[in-house]
Enzyme design. Structure first.
Site, PDB file in Angstrom:
ATOM      1  N   ASP A  73       0.819  -1.220   0.000  1.00 18.63           N
ATOM      2  CA  ASP A  73       0.000   0.000   0.000  1.00 18.63           C
ATOM      3  C   ASP A  73       0.855   1.274   0.000  1.00 18.63           C
ATOM      4  O   ASP A  73       0.328   2.372   0.125  1.00 18.63           O
ATOM      5  CB  ASP A  73      -0.963  -0.005   1.194  1.00 18.63           C
ATOM      6  CG  ASP A  73      -0.226   0.022   2.524  1.00 18.63           C
ATOM      7  OD1 ASP A  73       1.023  -0.058   2.530  1.00 18.63           O
ATOM      8  OD2 ASP A  73      -0.896   0.128   3.574  1.00 18.63           O
ATOM      9  N   ASP A 111       9.803   7.894  24.745  1.00 18.29           N
ATOM     10  CA  ASP A 111       9.625   9.193  24.093  1.00 18.29           C
ATOM     11  C   ASP A 111       9.527  10.317  25.136  1.00 18.29           C
ATOM     12  O   ASP A 111       8.784  10.199  26.121  1.00 18.29           O
ATOM     13  CB  ASP A 111       8.330   9.144  23.273  1.00 18.29           C
ATOM     14  CG  ASP A 111       8.153  10.357  22.384  1.00 18.29           C
ATOM     15  OD1 ASP A 111       8.976  10.544  21.480  1.00 18.29           O
ATOM     16  OD2 ASP A 111       7.172  11.104  22.593  1.00 18.29           O
ATOM     17  N   GLU A 138      14.444   9.358  25.771  1.00 23.25           N
ATOM     18  CA  GLU A 138      14.674  10.569  24.991  1.00 23.25           C
ATOM     19  C   GLU A 138      14.545  11.753  25.947  1.00 23.25           C
ATOM     20  O   GLU A 138      13.432  12.203  26.245  1.00 23.25           O
ATOM     21  CB  GLU A 138      13.662  10.697  23.846  1.00 23.25           C
ATOM     22  CG  GLU A 138      14.003  11.855  22.924  1.00 23.25           C
ATOM     23  CD  GLU A 138      12.836  12.321  22.071  1.00 23.25           C
ATOM     24  OE1 GLU A 138      13.075  12.918  21.031  1.00 23.25           O
ATOM     25  OE2 GLU A 138      11.681  12.105  22.460  1.00 23.25           O
TER      26      GLU A 138
END
Ligand code: TEU
Length: 515
Positions: free
Chosen positions: A32, A209, A264
């Site tokens: 896709d 994150d 992070e």
């Protein structure tokens, strides 16, 4: 500069080379035009051939993709665009069968606006989940609770009005990414449950994150007005976060096989990063971004490296090194030449610490030029997220026209083209990874910076009688260099004279590993 304990083998995450995969752009099995998990499994040979020890997958969880997966609406399921949980299990098994560990991205500081937790929280002021997020009333004249600005929004406030309930909610990033309220015990438990879900499935750890953004000032006090234009996330540095991190570390340590968390910590000064390692009881590793944003200059890099060891060594914290990732211009583009990008690869893979490679840097990829009508990321970071060119062409191994254009020179920079060329950037990375694997000094040894002529960065790595010298010429002028002893060239960034004696001369933009 370092004291390594010889009592027990070093944990895997200290000597590993970790390869970051941005799943939309690695391999596409469904055809896709958007990469998926099965597509990654199909391409694992690439990592084995290269010699990577571990991979980190950017988010593949259910998401409305306002921030391409960093806005998670279900932490415990795979977004259909990437496949299924079964595809994830197959990827994990295939990676482990090759001896490759797997880190996944965990986005603990905010959810998607579509996450059922937020949907429930915003339903009413008395919702049992209301306090899972950060809500405040506006002042009588509509004043915001504080002066914080959000990221990815061109400096818009970090507050958005929820019309239905008449209150503002906090978002450090897009309005579609409401910040979780970690002060709420139920939030901590829910997010720990997410970690357990994946640890039980067998992941080796997490890339967390903006982990420094989970703790918030309870008073939500204004940022210093001089700094208020900087997204608040880059300033947020709260003591309470360390308590949360110690809980998370205990959770990881309760599992066998050294599960690890690399955080992070997106703060502007390395000094602010060091505390996030705790006393070996918080993060295993932390990103440290000042070197990532440093220009390609010997003095500046030396300063970054010295700063890093100066603050990390005293707390026995292990550094990480990064040149590129999915948020910044690739270093090949920033440094403006392949020769410099090659020299930078030698630096990245020989500094004391754990190096992170971003997919495609081993091909010397530049950022794609993305025409305005194809820009899709609100932060304009599309250029570094272009698909990996696997074959010479025309569609470079992608079944359909992919979601982003390819980087320039995709045919000659394809994996296929470079595998067949021993002088390619790809082969240089492979030789560098092999040199690390073969050298205890490069993997775990001490590092001593040596004084050298201007423009050169010179250091020595040592472990148990194994010794390497590294010389990086940051300038485009050949430079003489005297080193004691008879040394030979193990790896050269341009491939020149490998295996031959070092002749006291470093080429323009050249970097060398000498043994
Ligand atoms: O990035 C944190 C971060 O601070 C950067 O995104 C930075 O603000 C931005 O790149 C400036 O252009 C992490 C992820 O790596 C990033 O992809 C996400 O968008 C962000 O967190 C929000 O989850």
């Amino acid at each position: 500069m370092s004291h390594i304990s010889h009592d027990q083998p070093a944990p895997w995450w200290k000597s590993a080379v970790i390869y970051q995969i941005y799943p939309r752009s690695f391999g596409d099995s469904s055809g896709d035009g958007v990469g998926d998990l099965a597509g990654i499994t199909e391409r694992l040979d690439h990592l084995t051939w290269l010699g990577a020890d571990a991979l980190w997958l950017s988010p593949f969880f259910r998401s409305p993709m306002h921030d391409f997966g960093y806005d998670v609406s279900d932490y415990c399921d795979v977004d259909p665009v990437f496949g299924t949980l079964a595809d994830f299990d197959a990827l994990l098994e295939a990676a482990h069968a090759r001896g490759i560990r797997v880190l996944i991205d965990w986005v603990p500081a905010h959810t998607s606006i579509d996450h059922p937790w937020f949907v429930e929280a915003r339903a009413s002021r008395t919702s049992p989940k209301r306090d899972w997020y950060v809500w405040r009333d506006a002042g009588p004249a509509g004043e915001l609770p504080n002066n914080w600005t959000s990221a990815l929004t061109d400096g818009a406030p970090a507050w958005t009005l929820d019309e239905a309930s008449g209150q503002l909610y906090l978002h450090s990033f897009l309005p579609e990414q409401p910040d979780l309220n970690w002060a709420n015990q139920e939030v901590q438990e829910a997010m720990q449950g997410v970690l357990r879900f994946w640890l039980d499935r067998g992941v080796d750890g997490f890339r967390a994150d903006v982990i420094h953004n989970i703790g918030k000032d309870p008073a939500l006090a204004d940022a210093d007005p001089k700094l208020a234009k900087i997204p608040h996330c880059a300033l947020n540095d709260e003591p309470v976060t360390h308590a949360y991190l110690r809980d998370l570390r205990r959770l990881l340590d309760s599992y066998p096989n050294e599960r690890a968390m690399v955080g992070e910590v997106f703060l502007l000064d390395t000094k602010q990063v060091a505390p996030y390692y705790g006393r070996g009881d918080e993060l295993h590793l932390s990103f440290n971004f000042p070197p990532l944003f440093a220009p390609w200059e010997a003095a500046r890099w030396r300063e970054c490296v010295e700063d890093t060891f100066a603050v990390l060594d005293p707390v026995e914290a292990w550094p990480t090194w990064v040149l590129s990732n999915h948020d910044v211009k690739r270093h090949r583009t920033r440094y403006r030449s392949e020769a410099r990008a090659r020299a930078a690869a030698v630096l990245l893979l020989t500094l004391r610490g754990t190096p992170f490679l971003y997919m495609g840097e081993e091909l010397g990829l530049e950022d794609a030029e993305v025409p305005p009508e194809r820009v899709v990321d609100p932060g304009g970071r599309d250029g570094c997220r272009a698909p990996i060119p696997w074959t010479r062409g025309p569609s470079h191994g992608w079944p359909a026209s992919p979601w982003l254009p390819f980087a320039p020179d995709a045919a000659p920079r394809s994996v296929e083209a470079q595998r067949g060329d021993a002088d390619s950037v790809l082969h240089l990375y492979r030789r560098l990874l092999a040199a690390r694997r073969g050298s205890p000094a490069l993997r775990l040894g001490s590092m001593k910076i040596l004084d050298g002529p201007e423009g050169l960065f010179v250091y020595r790595r040592d472990a148990d009688g194994d010794r390497r010298w590294v010389v990086v010429n940051f300038r485009d002028k050949p430079t003489p260099l005297e080193l004691d002893g008879s040394l030979s060239v193990e790896v050269a960034s341009d491939g020149a004279e490998e295996g031959e004696p070092f002749r006291g001369h470093v080429g323009a933009d050249q970097a060398l590993i000498l043994a």
